[in-house]
Design a protein around this motif. Sequence first.
Motif, PDB file in Angstrom:
ATOM      1  N   GLU A 165     -44.332   6.842 -13.752  1.00 13.28           N
ATOM      2  CA  GLU A 165     -44.956   7.400 -14.961  1.00 13.28           C
ATOM      3  C   GLU A 165     -43.898   7.875 -15.951  1.00 13.28           C
ATOM      4  OE1 GLU A 165     -49.177   9.291 -14.970  1.00 13.28           O
ATOM      5  OE2 GLU A 165     -47.988  10.311 -13.443  1.00 13.28           O
ATOM      6  N   THR A 166     -42.857   8.515 -15.438  1.00  6.63           N
ATOM      7  CA  THR A 166     -41.743   8.965 -16.269  1.00  6.63           C
ATOM      8  C   THR A 166     -40.488   8.240 -15.834  1.00  6.63           C
ATOM      9  OG1 THR A 166     -42.704  11.178 -16.515  1.00  6.63           O
ATOM     10  CG2 THR A 166     -40.362  10.943 -17.019  1.00  6.63           C
ATOM     11  N   GLU A 167     -39.844   7.563 -16.786  1.00  7.81           N
ATOM     12  CA  GLU A 167     -38.609   6.849 -16.490  1.00  7.81           C
ATOM     13  C   GLU A 167     -37.521   7.257 -17.474  1.00  7.81           C
ATOM     14  OE1 GLU A 167     -39.155   2.621 -16.219  1.00  7.81           O
ATOM     15  OE2 GLU A 167     -40.749   2.782 -14.724  1.00  7.81           O
ATOM     16  N   PRO A 168     -36.291   7.492 -16.984  1.00  4.82           N
ATOM     17  CA  PRO A 168     -35.897   7.474 -15.577  1.00  4.82           C
ATOM     18  C   PRO A 168     -36.662   8.527 -14.758  1.00  4.82           C
ATOM     19  CG  PRO A 168     -33.957   7.516 -17.020  1.00  4.82           C
ATOM     20  CD  PRO A 168     -35.153   7.798 -17.877  1.00  4.82           C
ATOM     21  N   LEU A 169     -36.797   8.262 -13.490  1.00  4.49           N
ATOM     22  CA  LEU A 169     -37.453   9.217 -12.606  1.00  4.49           C
ATOM     23  C   LEU A 169     -36.646  10.516 -12.619  1.00  4.49           C
ATOM     24  CD1 LEU A 169     -39.780   9.558 -10.519  1.00  4.49           C
ATOM     25  CD2 LEU A 169     -38.119   8.938  -8.750  1.00  4.49           C
ATOM     26  N   PRO A 170     -37.280  11.651 -12.928  1.00  4.99           N
ATOM     27  CA  PRO A 170     -36.554  12.926 -12.988  1.00  4.99           C
ATOM     28  C   PRO A 170     -35.792  13.209 -11.699  1.00  4.99           C
ATOM     29  CG  PRO A 170     -38.752  13.183 -13.888  1.00  4.99           C
ATOM     30  CD  PRO A 170     -38.712  11.803 -13.283  1.00  4.99           C
ATOM     31  N   VAL A 171     -34.600  13.779 -11.836  1.00  2.00           N
ATOM     32  CA  VAL A 171     -33.735  14.027 -10.675  1.00  2.00           C
ATOM     33  C   VAL A 171     -34.367  14.991  -9.688  1.00  2.00           C
ATOM     34  CG1 VAL A 171     -31.593  13.513 -11.881  1.00  2.00           C
ATOM     35  CG2 VAL A 171     -32.507  15.840 -11.951  1.00  2.00           C
ATOM     36  N   ASP A 172     -35.309  15.828 -10.168  1.00  5.96           N
ATOM     37  CA  ASP A 172     -35.948  16.790  -9.278  1.00  5.96           C
ATOM     38  C   ASP A 172     -37.293  16.304  -8.742  1.00  5.96           C
ATOM     39  OD1 ASP A 172     -37.281  16.888 -11.678  1.00  5.96           O
ATOM     40  OD2 ASP A 172     -37.362  19.084 -11.808  1.00  5.96           O
ATOM     41  N   SER A 173     -37.609  15.029  -8.974  1.00  4.84           N
ATOM     42  CA  SER A 173     -38.865  14.503  -8.460  1.00  4.84           C
ATOM     43  C   SER A 173     -38.846  14.464  -6.935  1.00  4.84           C
ATOM     44  CB  SER A 173     -39.105  13.085  -8.988  1.00  4.84           C
ATOM     45  OG  SER A 173     -40.232  12.500  -8.340  1.00  4.84           O
ATOM     46  N   PRO A 174     -39.929  14.932  -6.289  1.00  6.26           N
ATOM     47  CA  PRO A 174     -40.004  14.875  -4.821  1.00  6.26           C
ATOM     48  C   PRO A 174     -39.918  13.456  -4.266  1.00  6.26           C
ATOM     49  CG  PRO A 174     -41.727  16.297  -5.728  1.00  6.26           C
ATOM     50  CD  PRO A 174     -41.113  15.573  -6.883  1.00  6.26           C
ATOM     51  N   LEU A 175     -40.215  12.460  -5.093  1.00  2.00           N
ATOM     52  CA  LEU A 175     -40.223  11.078  -4.612  1.00  2.00           C
ATOM     53  C   LEU A 175     -38.854  10.644  -4.102  1.00  2.00           C
ATOM     54  CD1 LEU A 175     -42.453   9.391  -7.349  1.00  2.00           C
ATOM     55  CD2 LEU A 175     -43.065   9.837  -4.965  1.00  2.00           C
ATOM     56  N   TRP A 176     -37.795  11.195  -4.696  1.00  2.00           N
ATOM     57  CA  TRP A 176     -36.446  10.807  -4.259  1.00  2.00           C
ATOM     58  C   TRP A 176     -36.206  11.097  -2.776  1.00  2.00           C
ATOM     59  CZ3 TRP A 176     -33.423   7.890  -7.184  1.00  2.00           C
ATOM     60  CH2 TRP A 176     -33.514   7.943  -8.583  1.00  2.00           C
ATOM     61  N   ASP A 177     -36.779  12.179  -2.277  1.00  2.00           N
ATOM     62  CA  ASP A 177     -36.437  12.658  -0.939  1.00  2.00           C
ATOM     63  C   ASP A 177     -37.475  12.362   0.131  1.00  2.00           C
ATOM     64  OD1 ASP A 177     -33.972  13.887  -1.807  1.00  2.00           O
ATOM     65  OD2 ASP A 177     -35.209  15.443  -2.758  1.00  2.00           O
ATOM     66  N   LEU A 178     -38.581  11.752  -0.259  1.00  2.77           N
ATOM     67  CA  LEU A 178     -39.592  11.440   0.753  1.00  2.77           C
ATOM     68  C   LEU A 178     -39.090  10.312   1.653  1.00  2.77           C
ATOM     69  CD1 LEU A 178     -42.902  11.591  -1.324  1.00  2.77           C
ATOM     70  CD2 LEU A 178     -42.034  13.265   0.303  1.00  2.77           C
ATOM     71  N   PRO A 179     -39.139  10.490   2.976  1.00  2.55           N
ATOM     72  CA  PRO A 179     -38.598   9.478   3.895  1.00  2.55           C
ATOM     73  C   PRO A 179     -39.358   8.158   3.884  1.00  2.55           C
ATOM     74  CG  PRO A 179     -39.785  11.172   5.118  1.00  2.55           C
ATOM     75  CD  PRO A 179     -39.669  11.663   3.703  1.00  2.55           C
ATOM     76  N   ASN A 180     -40.603   8.187   3.455  1.00  2.78           N
ATOM     77  CA  ASN A 180     -41.417   6.962   3.430  1.00  2.78           C
ATOM     78  C   ASN A 180     -41.541   6.384   2.020  1.00  2.78           C
ATOM     79  OD1 ASN A 180     -42.925   9.154   2.641  1.00  2.78           O
ATOM     80  ND2 ASN A 180     -44.765   8.606   3.806  1.00  2.78           N
ATOM     81  N   MET A 181     -40.600   6.748   1.141  1.00  2.00           N
ATOM     82  CA  MET A 181     -40.612   6.286  -0.243  1.00  2.00           C
ATOM     83  C   MET A 181     -39.294   5.584  -0.580  1.00  2.00           C
ATOM     84  SD  MET A 181     -42.147   6.204  -3.229  1.00  2.00           S
ATOM     85  CE  MET A 181     -41.502   5.431  -4.711  1.00  2.00           C
ATOM     86  N   THR A 182     -39.395   4.410  -1.215  1.00  5.22           N
ATOM     87  CA  THR A 182     -38.218   3.717  -1.730  1.00  5.22           C
ATOM     88  C   THR A 182     -38.299   3.686  -3.249  1.00  5.22           C
ATOM     89  OG1 THR A 182     -37.992   2.307   0.226  1.00  5.22           O
ATOM     90  CG2 THR A 182     -36.932   1.538  -1.801  1.00  5.22           C
TER      91      THR A 182
END
Length: 314
Positions: A252-269
């Motif tokens: 939705e927001t690009e670049p993906l914000p550095v504090d987005s939880p998506l970066w650190d989710l183990p089941n997310m690429t």
Amino acid sequence: MIYFTFDPRPDLKEDLLKSFPNEEFVFSRTVENTDLARAEIIVTYGEDLTEAHIATAKNLQWIMVASAGIEKMPNAAIAARGIPVTNVRGIHKVPMAESVLMHILAHYHSLPQIYQYETKHEWKRNLKQRELFGSTAVILGPGAIGGEIGRLLKGFNVTTIGCNRSGRDAAYMDKMVRFDELTSVLPAADIVVSVLPDTEETKHLMTAQHFDAMKDTALFMNFGRGSLVETNVLIEALTENKIGAAVCDVFETEPLPVDSPLWDLPNMTVSPHVSSHSSRYLERSFAIFKPNLEKWRSGNHEELENFVDLTLGY
């Protein structure tokens, strides 16, 4: 005059100048109003034109977009002038389909874990590996790109279910459903891939209810536009293990914000919107533009390839 709002590779420019010796081409890295006012044809990536630019381009008769998406263009101003727009729909299908297949196989055969073990010099064989063979994939948007994804998946004996707004048959799809029927096929899906454009109809099309309907082992992939699903809905689906994993090339927001939880989710690429990148991108774009320019100069305006419907967004 034909005005490019970007500067192509030297070999592509040279070929263009040789192919059309009687044309005046202007190549620029910025949109300059002086040249813009003289432009009859504009070639753009579709992200640098504004309503003010369209107003300045008094002689503009055709816009060629070297991209498939047009959501960042001043479409209302263009439509009000009746200026035809064409794009390069179809050129992304090879790199994007290969990228999707790469991520699917990496997921099924635990490549990320293998690479992690390698960096640690660890010989571990406790990997969760599965065969893609015999699985089921739902493809949202089975057009040029989705069809190519379906064609490749067929080589692995994957059942393909296409989903679009009409439900009309599409190439390499075993079954078709409409958007409003999507929930009915999600329980059977091992993989859900979206390559949908950004339109009013596709905005937030994927909801929490759709993720609730999916297998808790399913792989969700978004390679179309980030507006397909609200970020918090995707985060919830992953953190609550409604699905097995996700691979997204768009957000939705690009670049993906550095504090987005998506970066650190183990089941997310997280893929940084690169699936369409290819050394042959402009080469394929020009292969569409050059025949279209010949048709335009011959007066066959209605025969141009890849007209865009500005009201639909594609």
